[in-house]
Design a protein around this motif. Structure first.
Motif, PDB file in Angstrom:
ATOM      1  N   GLY A 277       0.816  -1.209   0.000  1.00 50.36           N
ATOM      2  CA  GLY A 277       0.000   0.000   0.000  1.00 50.36           C
ATOM      3  C   GLY A 277       0.849   1.257   0.000  1.00 50.36           C
ATOM      4  N   GLU A 278       0.265   2.381  -0.356  1.00 53.61           N
ATOM      5  CA  GLU A 278       1.023   3.623  -0.527  1.00 53.61           C
ATOM      6  C   GLU A 278       1.696   4.079   0.767  1.00 53.61           C
ATOM      7  OE1 GLU A 278      -0.738   6.766  -2.883  1.00 53.61           O
ATOM      8  OE2 GLU A 278      -2.094   5.347  -3.841  1.00 53.61           O
ATOM      9  N   LYS A 279       0.992   3.983   1.891  1.00 49.87           N
ATOM     10  CA  LYS A 279       1.568   4.432   3.161  1.00 49.87           C
ATOM     11  C   LYS A 279       2.816   3.626   3.502  1.00 49.87           C
ATOM     12  CE  LYS A 279       0.393   4.850   8.086  1.00 49.87           C
ATOM     13  NZ  LYS A 279      -0.707   4.710   9.075  1.00 49.87           N
ATOM     14  N   ALA A 280       2.702   2.301   3.448  1.00 44.41           N
ATOM     15  CA  ALA A 280       3.834   1.445   3.797  1.00 44.41           C
ATOM     16  C   ALA A 280       4.958   1.553   2.785  1.00 44.41           C
ATOM     17  CB  ALA A 280       3.363  -0.002   3.921  1.00 44.41           C
ATOM     18  N   GLN A 281       4.614   1.730   1.521  1.00 45.43           N
ATOM     19  CA  GLN A 281       5.643   1.851   0.493  1.00 45.43           C
ATOM     20  C   GLN A 281       6.506   3.083   0.733  1.00 45.43           C
ATOM     21  OE1 GLN A 281       5.889   0.010  -3.200  1.00 45.43           O
ATOM     22  NE2 GLN A 281       5.946  -1.323  -1.399  1.00 45.43           N
ATOM     23  N   HIS A 282       5.872   4.178   1.159  1.00 43.46           N
ATOM     24  CA  HIS A 282       6.649   5.372   1.494  1.00 43.46           C
ATOM     25  C   HIS A 282       7.558   5.097   2.691  1.00 43.46           C
ATOM     26  CE1 HIS A 282       5.689   8.696  -1.129  1.00 43.46           C
ATOM     27  NE2 HIS A 282       4.404   8.410  -1.068  1.00 43.46           N
ATOM     28  N   LEU A 283       6.994   4.522   3.746  1.00 38.25           N
ATOM     29  CA  LEU A 283       7.768   4.277   4.959  1.00 38.25           C
ATOM     30  C   LEU A 283       8.948   3.358   4.691  1.00 38.25           C
ATOM     31  CD1 LEU A 283       4.893   3.729   7.559  1.00 38.25           C
ATOM     32  CD2 LEU A 283       6.546   5.611   7.560  1.00 38.25           C
ATOM     33  N   TYR A 284       8.689   2.314   3.927  1.00 38.89           N
ATOM     34  CA  TYR A 284       9.694   1.272   3.701  1.00 38.89           C
ATOM     35  C   TYR A 284      10.723   1.694   2.661  1.00 38.89           C
ATOM     36  CZ  TYR A 284      11.453  -3.512   2.874  1.00 38.89           C
ATOM     37  OH  TYR A 284      12.234  -4.621   2.745  1.00 38.89           O
ATOM     38  N   ALA A 285      10.259   2.165   1.516  1.00 37.57           N
ATOM     39  CA  ALA A 285      11.172   2.522   0.432  1.00 37.57           C
ATOM     40  C   ALA A 285      12.005   3.761   0.769  1.00 37.57           C
ATOM     41  CB  ALA A 285      10.399   2.742  -0.860  1.00 37.57           C
ATOM     42  N   PHE A 289      16.108   4.817   0.415  1.00 40.24           N
ATOM     43  CA  PHE A 289      16.170   5.316  -0.963  1.00 40.24           C
ATOM     44  C   PHE A 289      15.971   4.197  -1.982  1.00 40.24           C
ATOM     45  CE2 PHE A 289      18.197   8.853   1.223  1.00 40.24           C
ATOM     46  CZ  PHE A 289      17.681   9.946   0.547  1.00 40.24           C
ATOM     47  N   GLU A 290      15.044   3.289  -1.702  1.00 38.00           N
ATOM     48  CA  GLU A 290      14.694   2.256  -2.666  1.00 38.00           C
ATOM     49  C   GLU A 290      13.461   2.701  -3.444  1.00 38.00           C
ATOM     50  OE1 GLU A 290      14.437  -1.392  -0.439  1.00 38.00           O
ATOM     51  OE2 GLU A 290      16.549  -1.308   0.119  1.00 38.00           O
ATOM     52  N   TYR A 291      13.219   2.057  -4.578  1.00 35.11           N
ATOM     53  CA  TYR A 291      12.081   2.426  -5.410  1.00 35.11           C
ATOM     54  C   TYR A 291      10.851   1.606  -5.018  1.00 35.11           C
ATOM     55  CZ  TYR A 291      14.725   5.219  -8.810  1.00 35.11           C
ATOM     56  OH  TYR A 291      15.468   6.198  -9.425  1.00 35.11           O
ATOM     57  N   PRO A 292       9.713   2.255  -4.787  1.00 33.70           N
ATOM     58  CA  PRO A 292       8.488   1.504  -4.512  1.00 33.70           C
ATOM     59  C   PRO A 292       8.110   0.642  -5.714  1.00 33.70           C
ATOM     60  CG  PRO A 292       8.210   3.850  -4.021  1.00 33.70           C
ATOM     61  CD  PRO A 292       9.491   3.707  -4.781  1.00 33.70           C
ATOM     62  N   VAL A 293       7.512  -0.503  -5.453  1.00 34.70           N
ATOM     63  CA  VAL A 293       7.024  -1.343  -6.543  1.00 34.70           C
ATOM     64  C   VAL A 293       5.614  -0.923  -6.950  1.00 34.70           C
ATOM     65  CG1 VAL A 293       5.973  -3.174  -5.142  1.00 34.70           C
ATOM     66  CG2 VAL A 293       6.980  -3.734  -7.372  1.00 34.70           C
ATOM     67  N   ASN A 294       4.914  -0.240  -6.045  1.00 37.16           N
ATOM     68  CA  ASN A 294       3.572   0.252  -6.323  1.00 37.16           C
ATOM     69  C   ASN A 294       3.670   1.502  -7.199  1.00 37.16           C
ATOM     70  OD1 ASN A 294       1.025   1.475  -6.255  1.00 37.16           O
ATOM     71  ND2 ASN A 294       0.598   0.815  -4.164  1.00 37.16           N
ATOM     72  N   ALA A 295       3.177   1.406  -8.423  1.00 38.91           N
ATOM     73  CA  ALA A 295       3.302   2.507  -9.386  1.00 38.91           C
ATOM     74  C   ALA A 295       2.499   3.734  -8.985  1.00 38.91           C
ATOM     75  CB  ALA A 295       2.856   2.033 -10.775  1.00 38.91           C
ATOM     76  N   ASP A 296       1.568   3.586  -8.042  1.00 41.88           N
ATOM     77  CA  ASP A 296       0.772   4.730  -7.598  1.00 41.88           C
ATOM     78  C   ASP A 296       1.543   5.641  -6.648  1.00 41.88           C
ATOM     79  OD1 ASP A 296      -1.376   3.903  -9.102  1.00 41.88           O
ATOM     80  OD2 ASP A 296      -2.366   2.856  -7.448  1.00 41.88           O
TER      81      ASP A 296
END
Length: 337
Positions: A277-285, A289-296
């Motif tokens: 999800g977007e919230k976790a992708q921000h926190l984790y990525a 400085f990694e790239y989120p896999v979620n394109a949104d």
């Protein structure tokens, strides 16, 4: 509301209806650093009421789960490097992740064979160059073999997992004969013996020892925030838009798998879905400085610093299968000698 948004909403609603805080739990085994994962774990527990029992292991994760056997408490495995996660799948300690949300969010090339693992974040391996001595802003990986870079190219050891995956991707795309020739040409262009770390190639660009090098993107992000000499290394380099000829940028990944004998399988799926999800992708990525896999997720720290990523479409499962052959070719050409 998009299809993915509805799926996320439905997944989160099911979590919230599951019961009061800490009435349920999920067991996570991971080789990642606690500081990177804890913000996501805390957010998941706060939003879902599901407690995460995290076991942080520097190494030996696969061996531990094997030793625990059918009674293993592991629900989710979170590993870095396509080789590590694919080895877990090959060892028979994972199971297919059955989730419409996962299938909608993560491209097939970034999922393991049979959906036995799924990418959470991406770490691109790109070319960087001297700001002062190199004029071009884009390059193909194939161009690194051009004799014009003779004595100007730096890279860490060819047998390092980062380069092993990179060369395995090249092998998957081009076959053994072309890959062997490519490795010979790269070695001929090196300014020094392959070795050191990714940050050291930036140091060597600053010193003038080399003009061009290969590096994982998250190291660029970390150097950009450094309070020591590494900030000067960062200031000396520029990232080049890097891709395979006719393809995209090579990526390696952090990935999740559900353990074969997961005692809390439903909550395991919920944790994996939440991390996409977007919230976790921000926190984790953003933490590394990694790239989120979620394109949104459009405003990730990596995207702001380095620009958008177009991953190569070679299935990472194919990359993993070619690791051994790539390693043998590295030895055959004496790349690290």
């Amino acid at each position: 509301m998009s299809v993915k948004s509805r799926l996320y909403a439905a997944a989160l609603t099911s979590c919230l209806l599951a019961g009061p805080a800490f009435a349920q739990s999920v067991n996570l085994y991971t080789t990642r650093e606690p500081a990177l994962l804890n913000p996501v774990i805390e957010a998941f527990t706060k939003d879902t009421g599901i407690k995460v029992n995290a076991v942080f292991l520097k190494d030996g994760l696969q061996e531990r789960i094997k030793a625990e056997g059918a009674n293993s408490p592991a629900d989710v495995m979170l590993l870095v490097d396509v080789g590590q996660i694919n080895d877990a799948s090959d060892a028979g300690i994972t199971q297919p992740i059955q989730s419409a949300l996962v299938d909608k969010t993560v491209p097939a090339a970034l999922r393991g064979p049979g959906n036995n693992w799924v990418t959470l974040t991406q770490r691109a391996r790109i070319v960087v160059a001297s700001k002062d001595r190199v004029q071009q802003d884009a390059i193909t990986y194939e161009e690194l073999a051009d004799p014009k870079w003779k004595g100007k190219f730096c890279i860490r050891a060819g047998q390092h997992p980062y380069n092993n995956a990179f060369f395995a991707a090249y092998l998957a795309r081009n076959g053994a004969e072309k890959t062997e020739a490519y490795l010979k040409a790269l070695k001929a262009n090196t300014a020094r013996k392959p070795g050191g770390g990714d940050r050291e190639v930036a140091r060597d660009i600053l010193s003038g020892q080399c003009d061009i090098a290969v590096i994982n993107t998250y190291y660029i992000g970390l150097m950009s925030q450094a309070k020591n000499e590494q900030k000067g290394w960062y200031d000396a380099i520029k990232p080049l838009k890097s891709s395979f000829a006719g393809g995209g940028t090579h990526v390696n990944v952090s990935a999740a798998a559900i353990a074969k004998n997961a005692p809390n399988k439903e909550n395991a799926v919920k944790l994996v879905e939440y991390m996409l999800g977007e919230k976790a992708q921000h926190l984790y990525a953003d933490g590394n400085f990694e790239y989120p896999v979620n394109a949104d997720v459009k405003e990730a720290a990596s995207v702001k610093l380095l620009g958008a990523l177009t991953p190569d479409t070679t299935p990472l499962g194919d990359v993993a299968k070619n690791r051994k052959a790539a390693s043998e070719l590295v030895d055959k050409v004496g790349f690290d000698n």
